[in-house]
Design a protein around this motif. Structure first.
Motif, mmCIF file in Angstrom:
data_model
loop_
_atom_site.group_PDB
_atom_site.id
_atom_site.type_symbol
_atom_site.label_atom_id
_atom_site.label_comp_id
_atom_site.label_asym_id
_atom_site.label_seq_id
_atom_site.Cartn_x
_atom_site.Cartn_y
_atom_site.Cartn_z
ATOM 1 N N GLU A 36 43.880 6.077 -32.887
ATOM 2 C CA GLU A 36 43.829 4.643 -32.577
ATOM 3 C C GLU A 36 44.423 4.361 -31.199
ATOM 4 O O GLU A 36 43.867 3.596 -30.420
ATOM 5 C CB GLU A 36 44.581 3.859 -33.649
ATOM 6 N N LYS A 37 45.554 4.993 -30.891
ATOM 7 C CA LYS A 37 46.212 4.775 -29.591
ATOM 8 C C LYS A 37 45.470 5.464 -28.455
ATOM 9 O O LYS A 37 45.420 4.944 -27.346
ATOM 10 C CB LYS A 37 47.663 5.273 -29.622
ATOM 11 N N PHE A 38 44.916 6.660 -28.720
ATOM 12 C CA PHE A 38 44.271 7.422 -27.656
ATOM 13 C C PHE A 38 42.831 6.987 -27.430
ATOM 14 O O PHE A 38 42.410 6.776 -26.304
ATOM 15 C CB PHE A 38 44.315 8.932 -27.948
ATOM 16 N N GLY A 39 42.051 6.897 -28.486
ATOM 17 C CA GLY A 39 40.639 6.548 -28.352
ATOM 18 C C GLY A 39 39.739 7.720 -28.678
ATOM 19 O O GLY A 39 40.124 8.648 -29.378
ATOM 20 N N ARG A 40 38.524 7.686 -28.139
ATOM 21 C CA ARG A 40 37.542 8.748 -28.388
ATOM 22 C C ARG A 40 37.984 10.051 -27.747
ATOM 23 O O ARG A 40 38.879 10.073 -26.920
ATOM 24 C CB ARG A 40 36.175 8.347 -27.855
ATOM 25 N N ASN A 41 37.290 11.133 -28.108
ATOM 26 C CA ASN A 41 37.548 12.469 -27.566
ATOM 27 C C ASN A 41 38.779 13.132 -28.182
ATOM 28 O O ASN A 41 39.331 14.059 -27.616
ATOM 29 C CB ASN A 41 37.654 12.456 -26.036
ATOM 30 N N LEU A 42 39.210 12.621 -29.335
ATOM 31 C CA LEU A 42 40.311 13.229 -30.084
ATOM 32 C C LEU A 42 39.766 13.589 -31.469
ATOM 33 O O LEU A 42 39.477 12.707 -32.278
ATOM 34 C CB LEU A 42 41.489 12.266 -30.211
ATOM 35 N N ALA A 43 39.574 14.886 -31.707
ATOM 36 C CA ALA A 43 39.039 15.356 -32.984
ATOM 37 C C ALA A 43 40.177 15.531 -33.977
ATOM 38 O O ALA A 43 41.219 16.094 -33.648
ATOM 39 C CB ALA A 43 38.312 16.686 -32.785
ATOM 40 N N ILE A 44 39.965 15.054 -35.191
ATOM 41 C CA ILE A 44 40.936 15.253 -36.260
ATOM 42 C C ILE A 44 40.360 16.288 -37.220
ATOM 43 O O ILE A 44 39.313 16.062 -37.838
ATOM 44 C CB ILE A 44 41.268 13.935 -36.986
ATOM 45 N N VAL A 45 41.026 17.424 -37.300
ATOM 46 C CA VAL A 45 40.617 18.510 -38.187
ATOM 47 C C VAL A 45 41.573 18.448 -39.379
ATOM 48 O O VAL A 45 42.698 18.938 -39.311
ATOM 49 C CB VAL A 45 40.678 19.875 -37.462
ATOM 50 N N GLN A 172 56.027 9.498 -29.822
ATOM 51 C CA GLN A 172 56.670 10.765 -29.485
ATOM 52 C C GLN A 172 55.620 11.840 -29.205
ATOM 53 O O GLN A 172 55.696 12.568 -28.213
ATOM 54 C CB GLN A 172 57.585 11.216 -30.628
ATOM 55 N N ILE A 173 54.630 11.935 -30.085
ATOM 56 C CA ILE A 173 53.600 12.967 -29.939
ATOM 57 C C ILE A 173 52.718 12.688 -28.728
ATOM 58 O O ILE A 173 52.388 13.610 -27.967
ATOM 59 C CB ILE A 173 52.782 13.094 -31.241
ATOM 60 N N LEU A 174 52.341 11.438 -28.526
ATOM 61 C CA LEU A 174 51.538 11.095 -27.339
ATOM 62 C C LEU A 174 52.271 11.500 -26.068
ATOM 63 O O LEU A 174 51.680 12.086 -25.157
ATOM 64 C CB LEU A 174 51.224 9.599 -27.319
ATOM 65 N N SER A 175 53.557 11.209 -26.028
ATOM 66 C CA SER A 175 54.360 11.508 -24.844
ATOM 67 C C SER A 175 54.568 13.007 -24.655
ATOM 68 O O SER A 175 54.328 13.552 -23.567
ATOM 69 C CB SER A 175 55.704 10.796 -24.959
ATOM 70 N N GLU A 176 54.992 13.700 -25.711
ATOM 71 C CA GLU A 176 55.301 15.131 -25.596
ATOM 72 C C GLU A 176 54.069 15.990 -25.354
ATOM 73 O O GLU A 176 54.158 17.052 -24.747
ATOM 74 C CB GLU A 176 56.057 15.600 -26.843
ATOM 75 N N SER A 177 52.909 15.532 -25.815
ATOM 76 C CA SER A 177 51.668 16.294 -25.610
ATOM 77 C C SER A 177 51.013 15.954 -24.273
ATOM 78 O O SER A 177 50.123 16.674 -23.823
ATOM 79 C CB SER A 177 50.680 16.004 -26.740
ATOM 80 N N GLY A 178 51.443 14.843 -23.678
ATOM 81 C CA GLY A 178 50.809 14.397 -22.446
ATOM 82 C C GLY A 178 49.562 13.568 -22.669
ATOM 83 O O GLY A 178 48.909 13.152 -21.701
ATOM 84 N N LEU A 179 49.193 13.298 -23.918
ATOM 85 C CA LEU A 179 48.020 12.469 -24.189
ATOM 86 C C LEU A 179 48.188 11.061 -23.650
ATOM 87 O O LEU A 179 47.192 10.396 -23.346
ATOM 88 C CB LEU A 179 47.720 12.418 -25.693
ATOM 89 N N ASP A 180 49.425 10.616 -23.524
ATOM 90 C CA ASP A 180 49.648 9.254 -23.020
ATOM 91 C C ASP A 180 49.308 9.123 -21.532
ATOM 92 O O ASP A 180 49.204 8.024 -21.015
ATOM 93 C CB ASP A 180 51.081 8.796 -23.285
#
Length: 187
Positions: A36-45, A172-180
């Motif tokens: 929801e925060k990131f948008g498209r191009n994020l696959a959930i397995v 936290q995850i968005l920031s630590e992964s750099g997705l943000d």
């Protein structure tokens, strides 16, 4: 082991996030929040989807879903998607696959274990919106499935405790992964 398992996967630009924890620890909610925060191009397995829906397989050592989770994550990464692998993913059954995937990924990888005490697990479980699931899965099932801090070896995971809110965990995850700092691609 597949040919893909022997080489590298993804690119230096892809992100791999592994979310593990007991039932009702918030894994699926965190994955949905990340999308929801990131948008498209994020696959959930999602382990539950591949194991229970696609294969209709019981969770057992050596199950076919282990390879399917691996192949699905690798395929998505190789096609430029950022990937969230989420599920209970017991360390003794899924650990080798997850460690191989983490080693093979060329981009930023972050692994998280959502640690929720058993008493909180029962409370959270009761709030699930799926009435059919609630009718079939009771406290006894939760107790049988529960493993206290079933961590992967070598400190691979960051432990997120129950005090972290859903929004805080997602941030936290968005920031630590750099997705943000990455723009989503509208596919």
């Amino acid at each position: 082991m597949t040919e893909a398992a022997h080489g590298t996967v993804g690119t230096s630009d892809t992100r791999l996030i592994v979310l593990r924890g007991n039932s009702a620890s918030g894994k699926s909610s965190v994955a949905a929040g990340l999308r929801e925060k990131f948008g498209r191009n994020l696959a959930i397995v999602a382990q539950d989807n591949l194991r229970r829906i696609v294969l209709r397989e019981r969770d057992r050592p050596g199950g076919a879903n282990i390879g399917l989770i691996d192949l699905t994550a690798r395929y998505a990464l190789d096609n430029g998607f950022h990937v969230v692998v989420e599920g209970i993913l017991y360390a003794d059954r899924y650990g080798a696959m997850l460690q191989d995937l983490v080693r093979a990924h060329q981009g930023v990888t972050r692994c998280y274990y959502l640690h929720v005490p058993f008493e909180e697990t029962v409370l959270r479980h009761a709030t699930k919106p799926d009435a059919e699931y609630l009718a079939h899965v009771n406290e006894g099932h939760l107790r049988d499935w529960y493993r206290e801090k079933d961590l992967l070896p070598n400190g691979l995971e960051t432990v997120v405790d129950a005090a972290s809110t859903l929004d805080d965990t997602v941030q936290q995850i968005l920031s630590e992964s750099g997705l943000d700092g990455i723009l989503p691609i509208d596919r």
